[in-house]
Design a protein around this motif. Structure first.
Motif, PDB file in Angstrom:
ATOM      1  N   TYR A  65       3.059  -0.640   8.406  1.00  0.00           N
ATOM      2  CA  TYR A  65       3.682  -1.088   7.591  1.00  0.00           C
ATOM      3  C   TYR A  65       5.313  -1.081   7.551  1.00  0.00           C
ATOM      4  O   TYR A  65       6.078  -1.712   7.330  1.00  0.00           O
ATOM      5  CB  TYR A  65       3.501  -0.341   6.344  1.00  0.00           C
ATOM      6  CG  TYR A  65       2.036  -0.696   5.636  1.00  0.00           C
ATOM      7  CD1 TYR A  65       1.626  -2.071   5.224  1.00  0.00           C
ATOM      8  CD2 TYR A  65       1.306   0.207   5.511  1.00  0.00           C
ATOM      9  CE1 TYR A  65       0.759  -2.271   4.714  1.00  0.00           C
ATOM     10  CE2 TYR A  65      -0.022   0.100   5.100  1.00  0.00           C
ATOM     11  CZ  TYR A  65      -0.310  -1.313   4.692  1.00  0.00           C
ATOM     12  OH  TYR A  65      -1.799  -1.625   4.160  1.00  0.00           O
TER      13      TYR A  65
ATOM     14  N   ASP B 168      -3.582   4.423   2.033  1.00  0.00           N
ATOM     15  CA  ASP B 168      -3.165   2.914   2.389  1.00  0.00           C
ATOM     16  C   ASP B 168      -2.721   1.927   1.362  1.00  0.00           C
ATOM     17  O   ASP B 168      -1.595   1.477   1.469  1.00  0.00           O
ATOM     18  CB  ASP B 168      -4.399   2.141   3.020  1.00  0.00           C
ATOM     19  CG  ASP B 168      -3.976   0.802   3.417  1.00  0.00           C
ATOM     20  OD1 ASP B 168      -3.082   0.705   4.295  1.00  0.00           O
ATOM     21  OD2 ASP B 168      -5.094  -0.147   3.388  1.00  0.00           O
TER      22      ASP B 168
ATOM     23  N   ALA C  57       1.146   0.796   1.466  1.00  0.00           N
ATOM     24  CA  ALA C  57       1.590  -0.631   1.295  1.00  0.00           C
ATOM     25  C   ALA C  57       2.644  -0.978   0.129  1.00  0.00           C
ATOM     26  O   ALA C  57       3.297  -1.557   0.098  1.00  0.00           O
ATOM     27  CB  ALA C  57       0.354  -1.182   0.878  1.00  0.00           C
TER      28      ALA C  57
ATOM     29  N   GLY D 263       3.668  -3.986  -1.833  1.00  0.00           N
ATOM     30  CA  GLY D 263       2.260  -4.154  -2.038  1.00  0.00           C
ATOM     31  C   GLY D 263       2.207  -3.900  -3.358  1.00  0.00           C
ATOM     32  O   GLY D 263       3.098  -3.321  -4.286  1.00  0.00           O
TER      33      GLY D 263
END
Length: 210
Positions: free
Chosen positions: A36, A98, A102, A108
């Motif tokens: 990322y 994760d 993100a 995200g």
């Protein structure tokens, strides 16, 4: 140092377990940072694949240590416990981390907050307990194999069972599974199955009857 040796024996396996734990977090956070922050998805995938490889290495080291004539001790039991919990809970932990990574570094979506009641809460409680059962099964299988290697000997008293690192850990781990069943999924099923209206602090069913 004498107490440490008495607990873990002279096997260097305890250091391998500590190294495996450190490698797990280094590969996890390192792999996500590469994905990322540096946008190197292929390298990130290779690093994350290394997480289960660490477990395989620890299994090999444990087998080598026992094959070399080392008498099974608490360090070997700890290795079985570590493998059980990393295999059972590792994927869920990686997925959760994760999603957080993100959201925090790549824009995200925010991780969905777990409900504190309702059908989803109950399903999550049962899912967590099933992971614990899987960890218990893996650890117990490892302990059983080590007992077979060292020669089967069933304790004839509670004191003898508590003095044996394998039997004592196996019994305590089984107790944890039972307590978790009652305090976790069963409690959720009987007392948390109805969603709560967080705005008014009442159950949805009760609110609908008004």
């Amino acid at each position: 140092m004498d107490a440490f040796t008495e607990l873990f024996g002279t096997s260097p396996l305890i250091w391998a377990i500590l190294g495996a734990e450190a490698a797990f977090w280094i590969l996890l956070f390192g792999g996500l940072a590469v994905r990322y922050l540096l946008r190197q998805r292929r390298l990130s995938t290779i690093m994350l694949i290394g997480v289960p490889v660490v477990d395989l290495v620890l299994i090999a080291l444990t087998a080598i240590d026992l094959a070399g004539g080392q008498e099974p001790n608490f360090s070997h039991v700890l290795a079985a416990l570590y493998l059980g919990f990393t295999i059972a809970f590792g994927h869920a932990l990686i997925t959760k981390t994760d999603r957080w990574f993100a959201h925090r570094f790549a824009g995200g979506p925010a991780p969905v907050k777990k409900p504190k009641s309702g059908p989803v809460y109950v399903r999550n409680a049962w899912a967590e307990w099933r992971r614990l059962v899987l960890a218990w099964a893996i650890a117990m299988a490892g302990i059983a194999i080590m007992k077979a290697v060292s020669g089967w000997s069933f304790p004839t008293s509670l004191d003898e069972a508590n003095s044996d690192p394998m039997w004592s850990i196996a019994s305590r781990l089984t107790l944890v599974v039972g307590v978790w069943l009652v305090a976790g999924p069963l409690y959720a099923t009987f007392f948390k199955a109805t969603p709560v209206d967080t705005t008014h602090g009442v159950s949805v069913d009760a609110a609908s009857k008004k």
